[in-house]
Design an enzyme around this catalytic site. Structure first.
Site, PDB file in Angstrom:
ATOM      1  N   GLN A 158      -0.126 -15.848 -10.972  1.00  0.00           N
ATOM      2  CA  GLN A 158      -0.440 -14.177 -10.907  1.00  0.00           C
ATOM      3  C   GLN A 158       0.604 -13.787  -9.677  1.00  0.00           C
ATOM      4  OE1 GLN A 158      -4.968 -13.103 -10.883  1.00  0.00           O
ATOM      5  NE2 GLN A 158      -4.564 -14.300 -10.590  1.00  0.00           N
ATOM      6  N   GLY A 175      -7.707 -11.471  -5.940  1.00  0.00           N
ATOM      7  CA  GLY A 175      -7.952  -9.304  -5.254  1.00  0.00           C
ATOM      8  C   GLY A 175      -8.229  -9.542  -3.568  1.00  0.00           C
ATOM      9  N   VAL A 221      15.730  -1.099   0.953  1.00  0.00           N
ATOM     10  CA  VAL A 221      16.259  -0.989   2.489  1.00  0.00           C
ATOM     11  C   VAL A 221      17.113  -1.175   2.609  1.00  0.00           C
ATOM     12  CG1 VAL A 221      15.021  -2.161   4.580  1.00  0.00           C
ATOM     13  CG2 VAL A 221      13.648  -1.515   2.787  1.00  0.00           C
ATOM     14  N   ARG A 247      20.545  -1.348   0.818  1.00  0.00           N
ATOM     15  CA  ARG A 247      20.993  -0.496   0.239  1.00  0.00           C
ATOM     16  C   ARG A 247      21.285   0.997   1.190  1.00  0.00           C
ATOM     17  NH1 ARG A 247      23.058  -2.634  -4.844  1.00  0.00           N
ATOM     18  NH2 ARG A 247      23.713  -4.983  -3.907  1.00  0.00           N
ATOM     19  N   GLY A 262       0.524  -6.612   3.399  1.00  0.00           N
ATOM     20  CA  GLY A 262      -0.997  -5.886   3.122  1.00  0.00           C
ATOM     21  C   GLY A 262      -1.268  -5.232   4.616  1.00  0.00           C
ATOM     22  N   ASP A 306      -3.129  -7.025  -5.148  1.00  0.00           N
ATOM     23  CA  ASP A 306      -4.640  -6.347  -4.412  1.00  0.00           C
ATOM     24  C   ASP A 306      -4.260  -5.203  -5.393  1.00  0.00           C
ATOM     25  OD1 ASP A 306      -4.694  -9.313  -3.950  1.00  0.00           O
ATOM     26  OD2 ASP A 306      -5.085  -8.970  -1.688  1.00  0.00           O
TER      27      ASP A 306
END
Ligand code: F6P
Length: 328
Positions: A256, A174, A27, A29, A106, A131
């Site tokens: 994760q 998830g 974003v 650059r 998200g 997720d």
């Protein structure tokens, strides 16, 4: 040509994901290339409410592609959901002279961006979550790395489960979706995979695959449980009850979400960051960048939020075939 967009903001919101930093860098650059000033807003929408922001230069984002986490910090903002909080955020945009906002996150992030768009702020969303549960996009930033991290951990678990002839029950993240669990299960050659999108007949879908594996000479077993299914400890207890196997539960948890992003995440994040700025520079708003069939495109945010993402049925069939559950 005079560019109407002179200064924009970028923020990360919700759960962090490997590759968010690469998107921030892209974003900044792309802004530099277009002669747009880029302001980093810290701590998600809280940063917009509090004016917690400063200018990100070309050199400030140097070396970011390989960094996990997000240099802008992330948060889920309760205050932003209130009218007063939203108004403060709009006031900050006016005060800082922001002509647009790029938000990486998200569904919750996209809802917040859409609310800003309704109040006259130009916004573009980038899907960033491990997720992979954004319906308009087959890919979200961080998913690939999270799959790889989970697989690496599970490979290690398999060694010790093999030595002790145990049954391992591994819970993966998830949220309410089973995309991560299905991919990880397929990668690891799991004995059974439980995901929230599919009803489970415990005897048929978990116990029988273990028995079949035993009859082929296997002495250790790997059951993957998506967190959206419920308690992995209950799953383990039921397996022990039905098979008398020594079971162990591992909740992989936030590991994760960490680590250096995979090359796939770096490249997609970079392309999505570039696309987001191009959209804003071309006067687009209330859109989310997405990827379908390896092509980058964009969707109206409200339309994107109304879409439902099902599990990859082909992969599910393959997984069931691998564990001997396919229909002939
Ligand atoms: O959305 C990403 C995610 O890691 C989900 O998989 C998980 O359910 C949730 O965030 C965990 O959130 P927190 O970091 O607030 O514990």
């Amino acid at each position: 040509m005079e560019n109407a967009v002179r200064r924009i903001g970028v923020l990360t919101s919700g759960g962090d994901a490997p590759g968010m930093n690469a998107a921030i860098r892209a974003v900044v650059r792309t802004c530099t290339y277009l002669g747009i000033e880029c302001v980093g807003i810290r701590r998600g929408f809280n940063g917009l409410i509090n004016g917690d922001a400063d200018v990100l230069t070309y050199s400030r984002v140097s070396g970011l592609t390989r960094m996990g986490g997000t240099m802008l910090y992330s948060a889920r903002s309760e205050e932003f959901r209130t009218d007063a909080g939203m108004q403060k955020a709009v006031n900050t945009c006016k005060l800082l002279g922001l002509d647009g906002i790029v938000g990486i996150g998200g569904d919750g992030t996209f809802r917040g961006l859409h609310d800003l768009a309704e109040r006259g702020i130009a916004v573009i969303g980038i899907p960033g979550t491990i997720d992979n549960d954004i319906a308009c996009s087959s890919y979200t930033i961080g998913y690939d790395t999270a799959c790889n991290t989970a697989v690496e951990c599970i490979d290690k678990l398999q060694d010790t489960m093999q030595s002790h002839e145990r049954c391992s029950v591994v819970e993966v993240m998830g949220h309410r979706a089973g995309h991560l669990a299905l991919y990880v299960g397929l990668s690891c050659g799991a004995t059974a995979v439980l995901i929230p999108e599919k009803p489970v007949d415990f005897e048929e879908d978990v116990i029988e695959p273990i028995r079949r594996a035993r009859l082929t000479g296997r002495t250790h077993y790997m059951v993957i449980v998506a967190e959206g299914v419920g308690s992995s400890y209950e799953v383990a207890a039921k397996i022990k009850e039905a098979t008398a196997l020594d079971t162990r539960v591992t909740v992989l948890g936030h590991i994760q979400r960490g680590g250096a992003p995979s090359s796939r995440d770096r490249v997609n994040a970079t392309h999505m960051g570039y696309s987001a700025v191009m959209l804003l520079a071309n006067g687009k708003t209330d859109r989310v960048v997405c990827q379908q069939n390896s092509q980058y495109m964009d969707f109206d945010i409200r339309e994107a939020l109304s879409m439902k993402k099902g599990i990859d049925e082909d992969k599910y069939t393959v997984m069931r075939t691998m564990i001997g559950q396919g229909t002939v």
